[in-house]
Write a protein that holds these residues in place. Structure first.
Motif, PDB file in Angstrom:
ATOM      1  N   MET A   1       0.851  -1.197   0.000  1.00  0.00           N
ATOM      2  CA  MET A   1       0.000   0.000   0.000  1.00  0.00           C
ATOM      3  C   MET A   1       0.887   1.247   0.000  1.00  0.00           C
ATOM      4  O   MET A   1       1.784   1.375   0.827  1.00  0.00           O
ATOM      5  CB  MET A   1      -0.924   0.002   1.218  1.00  0.00           C
ATOM      6  N   GLY A   2       0.629   2.150  -0.933  1.00  0.00           N
ATOM      7  CA  GLY A   2       1.417   3.357  -1.008  1.00  0.00           C
ATOM      8  C   GLY A   2       0.851   4.462  -0.142  1.00  0.00           C
ATOM      9  O   GLY A   2      -0.276   4.393   0.362  1.00  0.00           O
ATOM     10  N   ILE A   3       1.640   5.530   0.021  1.00  0.00           N
ATOM     11  CA  ILE A   3       1.218   6.647   0.855  1.00  0.00           C
ATOM     12  C   ILE A   3      -0.025   7.322   0.287  1.00  0.00           C
ATOM     13  O   ILE A   3      -0.914   7.759   1.028  1.00  0.00           O
ATOM     14  CB  ILE A   3       2.368   7.661   0.989  1.00  0.00           C
ATOM     15  N   LEU A   4      -0.136   7.390  -1.042  1.00  0.00           N
ATOM     16  CA  LEU A   4      -1.267   8.064  -1.662  1.00  0.00           C
ATOM     17  C   LEU A   4      -2.503   7.180  -1.755  1.00  0.00           C
ATOM     18  O   LEU A   4      -3.541   7.634  -2.272  1.00  0.00           O
ATOM     19  CB  LEU A   4      -0.872   8.553  -3.062  1.00  0.00           C
ATOM     20  N   ASP A   5      -2.434   5.941  -1.267  1.00  0.00           N
ATOM     21  CA  ASP A   5      -3.597   5.060  -1.322  1.00  0.00           C
ATOM     22  C   ASP A   5      -4.666   5.460  -0.317  1.00  0.00           C
ATOM     23  O   ASP A   5      -5.846   5.182  -0.511  1.00  0.00           O
ATOM     24  CB  ASP A   5      -3.181   3.604  -1.064  1.00  0.00           C
ATOM     25  N   ARG A   6      -4.271   6.114   0.772  1.00  0.00           N
ATOM     26  CA  ARG A   6      -5.214   6.508   1.808  1.00  0.00           C
ATOM     27  C   ARG A   6      -5.384   8.025   1.824  1.00  0.00           C
ATOM     28  O   ARG A   6      -4.412   8.779   1.653  1.00  0.00           O
ATOM     29  CB  ARG A   6      -4.752   6.014   3.173  1.00  0.00           C
ATOM     30  N   THR A   7      -6.596   8.447   2.061  1.00  0.00           N
ATOM     31  CA  THR A   7      -6.891   9.884   2.045  1.00  0.00           C
ATOM     32  C   THR A   7      -6.148  10.618   3.152  1.00  0.00           C
ATOM     33  O   THR A   7      -5.619  11.717   2.940  1.00  0.00           O
ATOM     34  CB  THR A   7      -8.404  10.118   2.184  1.00  0.00           C
ATOM     35  N   THR A   9      -3.289   9.973   4.664  1.00  0.00           N
ATOM     36  CA  THR A   9      -1.863  10.165   4.391  1.00  0.00           C
ATOM     37  C   THR A   9      -1.652  11.125   3.215  1.00  0.00           C
ATOM     38  O   THR A   9      -0.671  11.869   3.168  1.00  0.00           O
ATOM     39  CB  THR A   9      -1.181   8.821   4.095  1.00  0.00           C
ATOM     40  N   THR A  10      -2.578  11.117   2.277  1.00  0.00           N
ATOM     41  CA  THR A  10      -2.489  12.056   1.153  1.00  0.00           C
ATOM     42  C   THR A  10      -2.642  13.487   1.639  1.00  0.00           C
ATOM     43  O   THR A  10      -1.920  14.397   1.203  1.00  0.00           O
ATOM     44  CB  THR A  10      -3.565  11.747   0.108  1.00  0.00           C
ATOM     45  N   VAL A  11      -3.581  13.706   2.573  1.00  0.00           N
ATOM     46  CA  VAL A  11      -3.758  15.044   3.154  1.00  0.00           C
ATOM     47  C   VAL A  11      -2.501  15.453   3.916  1.00  0.00           C
ATOM     48  O   VAL A  11      -2.084  16.621   3.868  1.00  0.00           O
ATOM     49  CB  VAL A  11      -4.990  15.068   4.078  1.00  0.00           C
ATOM     50  N   PHE A  12      -1.870  14.495   4.603  1.00  0.00           N
ATOM     51  CA  PHE A  12      -0.629  14.788   5.323  1.00  0.00           C
ATOM     52  C   PHE A  12       0.459  15.236   4.347  1.00  0.00           C
ATOM     53  O   PHE A  12       1.189  16.206   4.617  1.00  0.00           O
ATOM     54  CB  PHE A  12      -0.169  13.561   6.102  1.00  0.00           C
ATOM     55  N   VAL A  13       0.581  14.537   3.216  1.00  0.00           N
ATOM     56  CA  VAL A  13       1.561  14.918   2.195  1.00  0.00           C
ATOM     57  C   VAL A  13       1.258  16.323   1.680  1.00  0.00           C
ATOM     58  O   VAL A  13       2.172  17.134   1.469  1.00  0.00           O
ATOM     59  CB  VAL A  13       1.549  13.900   1.039  1.00  0.00           C
ATOM     60  N   ARG A 164      -4.294  13.514  -6.488  1.00  0.00           N
ATOM     61  CA  ARG A 164      -4.885  12.298  -5.899  1.00  0.00           C
ATOM     62  C   ARG A 164      -6.228  12.599  -5.235  1.00  0.00           C
ATOM     63  O   ARG A 164      -7.210  11.862  -5.421  1.00  0.00           O
ATOM     64  CB  ARG A 164      -3.904  11.724  -4.866  1.00  0.00           C
ATOM     65  N   LEU A 165      -6.337  13.678  -4.456  1.00  0.00           N
ATOM     66  CA  LEU A 165      -7.587  14.007  -3.769  1.00  0.00           C
ATOM     67  C   LEU A 165      -8.699  14.357  -4.751  1.00  0.00           C
ATOM     68  O   LEU A 165      -9.887  14.124  -4.473  1.00  0.00           O
ATOM     69  CB  LEU A 165      -7.360  15.166  -2.796  1.00  0.00           C
ATOM     70  N   ARG A 166      -8.327  14.897  -5.883  1.00  0.00           N
ATOM     71  CA  ARG A 166      -9.331  15.245  -6.889  1.00  0.00           C
ATOM     72  C   ARG A 166     -10.004  14.000  -7.451  1.00  0.00           C
ATOM     73  O   ARG A 166     -11.154  14.058  -7.897  1.00  0.00           O
ATOM     74  CB  ARG A 166      -8.671  16.055  -8.005  1.00  0.00           C
ATOM     75  N   ARG A 167      -9.310  12.879  -7.436  1.00  0.00           N
ATOM     76  CA  ARG A 167      -9.877  11.628  -7.953  1.00  0.00           C
ATOM     77  C   ARG A 167     -10.786  10.939  -6.928  1.00  0.00           C
ATOM     78  O   ARG A 167     -11.434   9.953  -7.230  1.00  0.00           O
ATOM     79  CB  ARG A 167      -8.754  10.676  -8.364  1.00  0.00           C
TER      80      ARG A 167
END
Length: 245
Positions: A1-7, A9-13, A164-167
């Protein structure tokens, strides 16, 4: 599982990327102009008519006697310094960023001409050669370069996470993950760029080896190479189910 797979962690990035851009903006807007003003004040400072008794805006030159010298090769870390003494007995311990062209040739008991500005020795000359000390204004190369590095990494992180969040619920693509990896790769590339003057100073004058535009060109060339290599890697990958490019 990558960092961008979860919302989450994506927000953290995304937040980390915004913070990096903010720090870069602060470096460029605050530290850079201050250093530039100091450099301009130093270069335009007039010669003192008499020896100043307190830190002054004018520049004063006088002779000092070398009472101690510590020199290490350019490729090694260590303190590069000299103790300079006045006839009255007062002395300064002066640090240098480089061993040459003056420091490495000094010996105890020799005399050098020092430039004093704002109460600090900013440079020395001997046998027709000149060298600046660590107290001399350096033109803000460091803050400007770090701002470029942090801004590049932060903007890529913001772009990848926002994309990523846009998707929303869709899985992140390889292109998104590659953009995120590039944002991380900018940081070690920046560290390499910061350290490159140590190598370049062997072949170039120090003033050229530490020039901001030369270092910026090295960093940008490395960034372009990383981008092209990542793009070619994406093109050569076979599409996997559920993992669009």
């Amino acid at each position: 599982m990558g960092i961008l797979d979860r919302t989450v962690t994506t927000v953290f990035v995304l937040l980390v990327g915004v913070a990096l851009v903010g720090v870069a903006a602060d470096l460029g807007a605050v530290m850079g102009p201050d250093d530039a003003r100091e450099l301009h004040a130093y270069r335009t400072a007039p010669h003192c008519s008499t020896a100043p008794s307190a830190p002054a805006e004018c520049r004063w030159t006088e002779e000092f006697t070398v009472s101690d010298v510590d020199v290490v090769p350019e490729y090694k870390r260590g303190d590069r310094r000299a103790v300079l003494s006045r006839p009255s007995g007062a002395s300064w311990t002066v640090g240098f960023n480089r061993s040459g062209p003056v420091l490495e040739k000094l010996h105890e008991g020799e005399r050098v001409t020092g430039t004093v500005w704002r109460g600090r020795i900013t440079g020395i000359t001997a046998d027709g050669a000149a060298q600046e000390t660590q107290k001399a204004p350096d033109g803000a190369t460091g803050p400007d370069l770090f701002a470029l590095i942090l801004a590049s990494s932060g903007l890529l992180a913001v772009g990848a996470s926002a994309w990523r969040l846009r998707r929303r619920r869709a899985a992140p693509t390889r292109a998104m993950e590659a953009t995120f990896v590039l944002s991380i790769g900018m940081l070690p590339l920046g560290l390499f760029t910061v350290g490159s003057p140590l190598f370049l100073s062997v072949f170039l004058p120090v003033s050229v080896a530490e020039n901001f535009w030369l270092l910026a060109a090295i960093f940008c060339a490395g960034a372009v190479w990383m981008t092209v290599a990542t793009h070619r890697s994406l093109r050569n990958e076979v599409r996997l189910p559920g993992k669009p490019i």
